[in-house]
Design a protein around this motif. Structure first.
Motif, PDB file in Angstrom:
ATOM      1  N   UNK A  19       0.847  -1.310  -0.290  1.00  0.00           N
ATOM      2  CA  UNK A  19      -0.015  -0.119  -0.061  1.00  0.00           C
ATOM      3  C   UNK A  19       0.838   1.513  -0.026  1.00  0.00           C
ATOM      4  N   UNK A  20       1.947   1.345   0.683  1.00  0.00           N
ATOM      5  CA  UNK A  20       2.768   2.362   0.756  1.00  0.00           C
ATOM      6  C   UNK A  20       3.184   2.992  -0.555  1.00  0.00           C
ATOM      7  N   UNK A  21       3.623   1.983  -1.357  1.00  0.00           N
ATOM      8  CA  UNK A  21       3.930   2.352  -2.718  1.00  0.00           C
ATOM      9  C   UNK A  21       2.834   2.971  -3.593  1.00  0.00           C
ATOM     10  N   UNK A  22       1.651   2.580  -3.063  1.00  0.00           N
ATOM     11  CA  UNK A  22       0.481   3.285  -3.739  1.00  0.00           C
ATOM     12  C   UNK A  22       0.225   4.750  -3.170  1.00  0.00           C
ATOM     13  N   UNK A  23       0.075   4.803  -1.695  1.00  0.00           N
ATOM     14  CA  UNK A  23      -0.336   6.004  -1.028  1.00  0.00           C
ATOM     15  C   UNK A  23       0.613   7.088  -0.886  1.00  0.00           C
ATOM     16  N   UNK A  24       1.910   6.612  -0.865  1.00  0.00           N
ATOM     17  CA  UNK A  24       2.973   7.543  -0.564  1.00  0.00           C
ATOM     18  C   UNK A  24       3.516   8.014  -1.784  1.00  0.00           C
ATOM     19  N   UNK A  99      -4.001   3.405   3.928  1.00  0.00           N
ATOM     20  CA  UNK A  99      -3.447   2.063   3.382  1.00  0.00           C
ATOM     21  C   UNK A  99      -4.148   0.958   3.779  1.00  0.00           C
ATOM     22  N   UNK A 100      -4.757   0.962   4.928  1.00  0.00           N
ATOM     23  CA  UNK A 100      -5.903  -0.053   5.257  1.00  0.00           C
ATOM     24  C   UNK A 100      -7.042  -0.095   4.173  1.00  0.00           C
ATOM     25  N   UNK A 101      -7.521   1.158   4.125  1.00  0.00           N
ATOM     26  CA  UNK A 101      -8.561   1.448   3.153  1.00  0.00           C
ATOM     27  C   UNK A 101      -8.227   0.827   1.575  1.00  0.00           C
ATOM     28  N   UNK A 102      -6.970   0.928   1.277  1.00  0.00           N
ATOM     29  CA  UNK A 102      -6.705   0.639  -0.009  1.00  0.00           C
ATOM     30  C   UNK A 102      -6.657  -1.101  -0.184  1.00  0.00           C
ATOM     31  N   UNK A 103      -6.073  -1.649   1.063  1.00  0.00           N
ATOM     32  CA  UNK A 103      -6.252  -3.036   1.246  1.00  0.00           C
ATOM     33  C   UNK A 103      -7.836  -3.575   0.992  1.00  0.00           C
ATOM     34  N   UNK A 104      -8.470  -3.021   1.589  1.00  0.00           N
ATOM     35  CA  UNK A 104     -10.010  -3.251   1.703  1.00  0.00           C
ATOM     36  C   UNK A 104     -10.409  -2.866   0.261  1.00  0.00           C
ATOM     37  N   UNK A 105     -10.110  -2.081  -0.529  1.00  0.00           N
ATOM     38  CA  UNK A 105     -10.400  -1.898  -1.635  1.00  0.00           C
ATOM     39  C   UNK A 105     -10.201  -2.879  -2.724  1.00  0.00           C
ATOM     40  N   UNK A 110     -11.968  -7.854  -5.519  1.00  0.00           N
ATOM     41  CA  UNK A 110     -11.499  -9.037  -6.064  1.00  0.00           C
ATOM     42  C   UNK A 110     -10.298  -9.222  -6.419  1.00  0.00           C
ATOM     43  N   UNK A 111      -9.365  -8.218  -6.055  1.00  0.00           N
ATOM     44  CA  UNK A 111      -7.950  -8.377  -6.471  1.00  0.00           C
ATOM     45  C   UNK A 111      -6.991  -9.031  -5.260  1.00  0.00           C
ATOM     46  N   UNK A 112      -7.399  -9.299  -4.207  1.00  0.00           N
ATOM     47  CA  UNK A 112      -6.545  -9.736  -3.047  1.00  0.00           C
ATOM     48  C   UNK A 112      -7.638 -10.237  -1.958  1.00  0.00           C
ATOM     49  N   UNK A 113      -7.303 -10.807  -0.982  1.00  0.00           N
ATOM     50  CA  UNK A 113      -8.059 -11.200   0.114  1.00  0.00           C
ATOM     51  C   UNK A 113      -7.372 -11.101   1.428  1.00  0.00           C
ATOM     52  N   UNK A 114      -8.304 -10.283   2.337  1.00  0.00           N
ATOM     53  CA  UNK A 114      -7.287  -9.928   3.818  1.00  0.00           C
ATOM     54  C   UNK A 114      -7.614 -11.115   4.568  1.00  0.00           C
ATOM     55  N   UNK A 115      -6.417 -11.621   5.152  1.00  0.00           N
ATOM     56  CA  UNK A 115      -6.797 -12.833   6.115  1.00  0.00           C
ATOM     57  C   UNK A 115      -6.439 -12.542   7.293  1.00  0.00           C
ATOM     58  N   UNK A 116      -7.657 -12.543   8.294  1.00  0.00           N
ATOM     59  CA  UNK A 116      -7.681 -12.230   9.726  1.00  0.00           C
ATOM     60  C   UNK A 116      -7.817 -13.203  10.435  1.00  0.00           C
ATOM     61  N   UNK A 117      -7.684 -14.591  10.167  1.00  0.00           N
ATOM     62  CA  UNK A 117      -7.997 -15.813  11.025  1.00  0.00           C
ATOM     63  C   UNK A 117      -7.379 -16.681  10.431  1.00  0.00           C
ATOM     64  N   UNK A 118      -7.487 -18.211  11.219  1.00  0.00           N
ATOM     65  CA  UNK A 118      -7.158 -19.325  10.404  1.00  0.00           C
ATOM     66  C   UNK A 118      -8.255 -19.583   9.578  1.00  0.00           C
ATOM     67  N   UNK A 119      -9.254 -19.397   9.945  1.00  0.00           N
ATOM     68  CA  UNK A 119     -10.515 -19.986   9.057  1.00  0.00           C
ATOM     69  C   UNK A 119     -10.385 -19.343   7.574  1.00  0.00           C
ATOM     70  N   UNK A 120      -9.920 -18.039   7.535  1.00  0.00           N
ATOM     71  CA  UNK A 120      -9.819 -16.953   6.551  1.00  0.00           C
ATOM     72  C   UNK A 120      -8.557 -17.783   5.734  1.00  0.00           C
TER      73      UNK A 120
END
Ligand SMILES: [Zn+2]
Length: 359
Positions: A19-24, A99-105, A110-120
């Motif tokens: 994200x930093x390479x995009x937002x900064x 940066x978190x907003x970019x990852x969420x976007x 459908x370009x990436x998936x955020x992993x928050x748990x073992x289930x994820x």
């Protein structure tokens, strides 16, 4: 070990500043690396990382950083681009949230998936076999965006799962940004102790990269339960305080942690200088670091934390790297029977014991 399109090994890179390479710095990581290079026309620091390139390289899981940018005191008020500089905790927070907003976007698109748990993680790896979208575990590098320690549950809710307390100095501790030959003094501040205690209670992973050694021992002595080094090499071979001494690496391994090898020439070969033609290779220099850490800790504690495009680029990366899709070549310096562990399973196992079961 040549890679074919049928290779289903899900590679893990434990440190990329996406994200930093995009937002900064305004880079569009949804483009191909070839397109980014054509747009930027840079003579040095050319791009090696983008989302399509992660897909092509079979990099299934990335510890994707959330950063504050650069502290004005460290880089100077006139530093360019101005968008990359922060002065207050609130400015750092704003940067990190963008940066978190970019990852969420990216996740929404459908370009990436955020992993928050073992289930994820398990669900992601099943889907990845078909769509090759990278999974992102969010890692804060330098904790200045955490304005108050009691904000931590809110960061957890936003998907953050790993935190390194420092880059340079933060109000949480003495940090080592690029490193030098003199030993940085100082450890955790009182706020740093409080933050680490709360992180332990909430389930965060502690990344010791960029923390001065005194602070590392202070945290280890507290018995912090989920510790790793997302990107650091062996100090015995690159003798600056940015890298880890043998005793620290052993202690991380004893606690079940993994150490991610950084693929930056200056960290692999202390004799290399910026602007020189690349003479650093996996075969010579990376092999030394990987073997050194494995001799101390065992191969089950070695992974890849490439940091590609983290303040450097193609010209500062080993000869085997054209883009991040060449990450699998790290396998060439690892014994065949532990190749899968180093490229993939060590970090996946670490995530399985460190992340919450469900989010
Ligand atoms: Zn770093």
């Amino acid at each position: 070990m040549e890679r074919s399109s049928s290779n289903n090994l899900p590679l893990v890179d434990s440190h990329l500043d996406l994200a930093e390479n995009a937002t900064l710095f305004g880079r569009d990581l949804t483009s191909s690396v070839a397109e980014i290079r054509a747009v930027e026309k840079r003579a040095a620091g050319q791009a090696t990382v983008s989302l399509p390139e992660l897909e092509r390289g079979g990099i299934a899981v990335v510890f994707a950083t959330v950063t504050a940018g650069f502290l004005a005191e460290d880089v100077g008020e006139g530093s360019e681009p101005g968008s990359a500089v922060y002065r207050t905790p609130e400015e750092a927070e704003t940067q990190a949230l963008a940066q978190i907003e970019l990852y969420e976007r990216w996740e929404e698109q459908g370009r990436a998936r955020i992993i928050r748990s073992v289930g994820d993680l398990d669900r992601h790896l099943r889907l990845w076999r078909h769509d090759r979208r990278p999974g992102l575990v969010l890692l804060m590098e330098g904790a200045d965006p955490i304005v108050h320690v009691p904000d931590l549950p809110e960061w957890w809710r936003r998907g953050l799962r790993m935190i390194g307390l420092t880059f340079g100095d933060t109000r949480y501790g003495a940090g080592v940004a690029g490193g030098g030959p003199t030993f940085k003094r100082g450890g955790l501040t009182p706020d740093g102790f409080e933050l680490l205690g709360q992180m332990a209670d909430l389930g965060f992973v502690w990344d010791i990269s960029h923390l001065a050694e005194e602070g590392i021992w202070q945290g280890l002595d507290l018995g912090f339960p989920r510790v790793c080094a997302s990107h650091a090499n062996a100090r015995a071979l690159t003798p600056t305080d940015r890298h880890l001494g043998d005793e620290v690496m052993r202690a991380v391994a004893e606690r079940g942690g993994v150490i991610g090898l950084v693929l930056y020439n200056g960290f692999l070969d202390p004799g290399w200088r910026r602007g020189e033609p690349t003479s650093v290779t996996f075969d010579e220099h990376l092999r030394r670091h990987a073997s050194h850490i494995a001799n101390l800790c065992g191969w089950n504690h070695v992974g890849i934390g490439s940091d590609l495009d983290g303040g450097f680029g193609l010209e500062e990366s080993p000869l085997e790297i054209d883009t991040v899709a060449d990450l699998y070549r790290v396998g060439s310096v690892v014994p065949a029977d532990v190749r899968e562990a180093v490229l993939s399973a060590n970090w996946l196992d670490f995530l399985r014991i460190s992340l919450p079961q469900t989010s």
